[in-house]
Design a protein around this motif. Structure first.
Motif, short mmCIF file in Angstrom:
data_model
loop_
_atom_site.label_atom_id
_atom_site.label_comp_id
_atom_site.label_asym_id
_atom_site.label_seq_id
_atom_site.Cartn_x
_atom_site.Cartn_y
_atom_site.Cartn_z
N SER A 146 14.20 49.56 41.40
CA SER A 146 13.58 48.47 40.64
C SER A 146 14.65 47.30 40.58
O SER A 146 15.62 47.19 40.62
N PRO A 147 14.00 46.06 40.41
CA PRO A 147 15.03 44.75 40.53
C PRO A 147 15.98 44.83 39.39
O PRO A 147 17.15 44.47 39.51
N GLU A 148 15.54 45.52 38.30
CA GLU A 148 16.76 45.77 37.00
C GLU A 148 17.91 46.54 37.34
O GLU A 148 19.05 46.16 37.12
N VAL A 149 17.48 47.70 38.37
CA VAL A 149 18.56 48.60 38.60
C VAL A 149 19.41 47.93 39.61
O VAL A 149 20.73 48.01 39.88
N ARG A 150 18.66 47.34 40.60
CA ARG A 150 19.40 46.49 41.64
C ARG A 150 20.41 45.45 41.06
O ARG A 150 21.58 45.18 41.70
N ALA A 151 19.91 44.38 39.92
CA ALA A 151 20.62 43.58 39.54
C ALA A 151 22.03 44.24 38.71
O ALA A 151 22.93 43.61 38.82
N GLN A 152 21.81 45.36 37.97
CA GLN A 152 22.75 45.77 37.26
C GLN A 152 23.85 46.36 38.29
O GLN A 152 25.11 46.10 38.23
N ARG A 153 23.43 46.97 39.51
CA ARG A 153 24.28 47.26 40.61
C ARG A 153 25.06 45.92 41.07
O ARG A 153 26.51 46.30 41.30
N ARG A 154 24.39 44.90 41.29
CA ARG A 154 25.19 43.65 41.92
C ARG A 154 26.03 43.32 40.93
O ARG A 154 27.20 42.86 41.18
N TYR A 155 25.75 43.24 39.61
CA TYR A 155 26.38 42.93 38.58
C TYR A 155 27.76 43.84 38.57
O TYR A 155 28.84 43.16 38.63
N ASP A 156 27.79 44.92 38.56
CA ASP A 156 28.89 45.77 38.59
C ASP A 156 29.71 45.47 39.66
O ASP A 156 31.14 45.33 39.69
N GLU A 157 29.10 45.20 40.80
CA GLU A 157 30.01 44.93 42.30
C GLU A 157 30.77 43.77 41.90
O GLU A 157 31.99 43.69 42.36
N LEU A 158 30.12 42.58 41.47
CA LEU A 158 30.67 41.26 41.29
C LEU A 158 31.87 41.42 40.31
O LEU A 158 33.04 40.92 40.51
N ARG A 159 31.78 42.26 39.19
CA ARG A 159 32.65 42.37 38.01
C ARG A 159 33.88 43.27 38.76
O ARG A 159 34.87 42.88 38.48
N GLU A 160 33.57 44.23 39.50
CA GLU A 160 34.68 44.76 40.25
C GLU A 160 35.61 44.14 41.11
O GLU A 160 36.85 44.09 41.34
N LYS A 161 34.83 42.72 41.56
CA LYS A 161 35.72 41.92 42.43
C LYS A 161 36.40 41.09 41.61
O LYS A 161 36.99 40.00 42.13
N GLY A 162 36.14 40.95 40.41
CA GLY A 162 37.13 40.09 39.47
C GLY A 162 36.17 38.93 39.03
O GLY A 162 36.88 38.13 38.48
#
Ligand code: DC
Length: 220
Positions: A146-162
Motif C-alpha cells: 500500500s502507498p502508506e506502507v511504502r511511504a513509511q518505509r521510505r520515511y524510515d530509510e531517509l531518517r536512517e540516512k540522517g
C-alpha cells in the motif's frame, strides 16, 4: 544447471531492490538495479543543468553507466565516478522519474540492460523488466504494497540516512511518483500478464523471502 532471468517490477519503495539482491545471492545470480541507471542519468542532467528533452537526448552519448562492487555491495558509476550515495535522494529520484519518460533515454538504457541479460543468470528490478526488457523472462514478479506502507518505509530509510523528512510529504511523493510511473506514454509501469503478484504490505521480510525463494526454486 540452466540459468534463468528473473524480472522484478513494482512501485517505488516496495522493497524491490532488497528482494532482488537477496534472491540474486540465494541463486548465485547477478543483480541489476535498473532504477539506479535512471537515477544516474537524472543526476547527470541535474549537474549539467539540462532541462529540455532535446538537450538530455543529445547528452546521452556522454553518459556512461556501469556497476562496480564495493565491500560486497553493488554501486552504480557515472562516467567512472561512484555516485551510489548521491543518487539516493528524493531530488534525484524525482528527476529520474522525469527523465525516464523520455523515449530515447529508455531505449538507451534498455539496450544496455538486454545486453547484461544475454548470459541469463540475472535478477533485474525496475518498472518495465517483465514487459519490455525481458518479455520472455522465465520468472516475473510484480511487487506491491500500500502507498502508506511504502511511504513509511521510505520515511524510515531517509531518517536512517540522517535526513528529517515529513511523512505527509513522503506519502505525497510516493503517490505522485506512482501516478507518473503508471501514466507515462513510454513503457508505463504495468503488470505483465504472466507476472506473479506479491503484495508484501503485511508480510515480514522472512515470510516474503520464503515465498520468493519457493517461486524461484519452482521456475529454475
Ligand atoms: O526504483 P527507483 O526508485 O530507483 O527508480 C527511479 C525512477 O526510475 C522511477 O521513478 C522510475 C524510473 N524507472 C523506470 O522508469 N524504469 C525502470 N526500469 C527503473 C526505474
Amino acid at each position: 544447471m540452466n540459468k534463468i532471468i528473473v524480472a522484478i517490477d513494482g512501485y517505488s519503495s516496495c522493497g524491490k531492490s532488497t528482494i532482488a539482491k537477496a534472491l540474486a545471492k540465494y541463486a548465485g545470480y547477478t543483480y541489476v538495479d535498473t532504477g539506479a541507471m535512471y537515477r544516474a542519468i537524472g543526476l547527470y542532467t541535474l549537474r549539467e543543468g539540462l532541462k529540455s528533452e532535446q538537450d538530455i537526448i543529445a547528452a546521452l552519448p556522454h553518459v556512461q553507466i556501469g556497476f562496480i562492487h564495493v565491500d560486497g555491495m553493488q554501486h552504480v558509476t557515472l562516467n567512472g565516478e561512484d555516485v551510489e550515495s548521491l543518487i539516493r535522494t528524493l531530488e534525484v529520484g524525482n528527476r529520474a522519474s522525469e527523465v525516464s519518460q523520455i523515449r530515447e533515454v529508455r531505449q538507451y538504457l534498455v539496450a544496455q540492460q538486454q545486453k547484461m541479460g544475454e548470459q541469463k543468470g540475472i535478477v533485474m528490478d525496475g518498472r518495465d523488466i517483465g514487459t519490455v526488457v525481458f518479455p520472455k523472462a522465465e520468472l516475473k514478479l510484480f511487487l506491491t504494497a500500500s502507498p502508506e506502507v511504502r511511504a513509511q518505509r521510505r520515511y524510515d530509510e531517509l531518517r536512517e540516512k540522517g535526513e528529517t523528512p515529513d511523512y505527509e510529504a513522503v506519502l505525497r511523493d510516493v503517490n505522485e511518483r506512482d501516478y507518473r510511473d503508471t501514466h507515462r506514454d513510454e513503457s508505463p509501469l504495468r503488470q505483465a500478464e504472466d507476472a506473479i503478484v506479491v503484495d508484501n504490505s503485511h508480510l515480514t521480510r522472512e515470510e516474503q523471502m520464503k515465498v520468493i525463494y519457493d517461486l524461484f526454486d519452482r521456475h529454475k
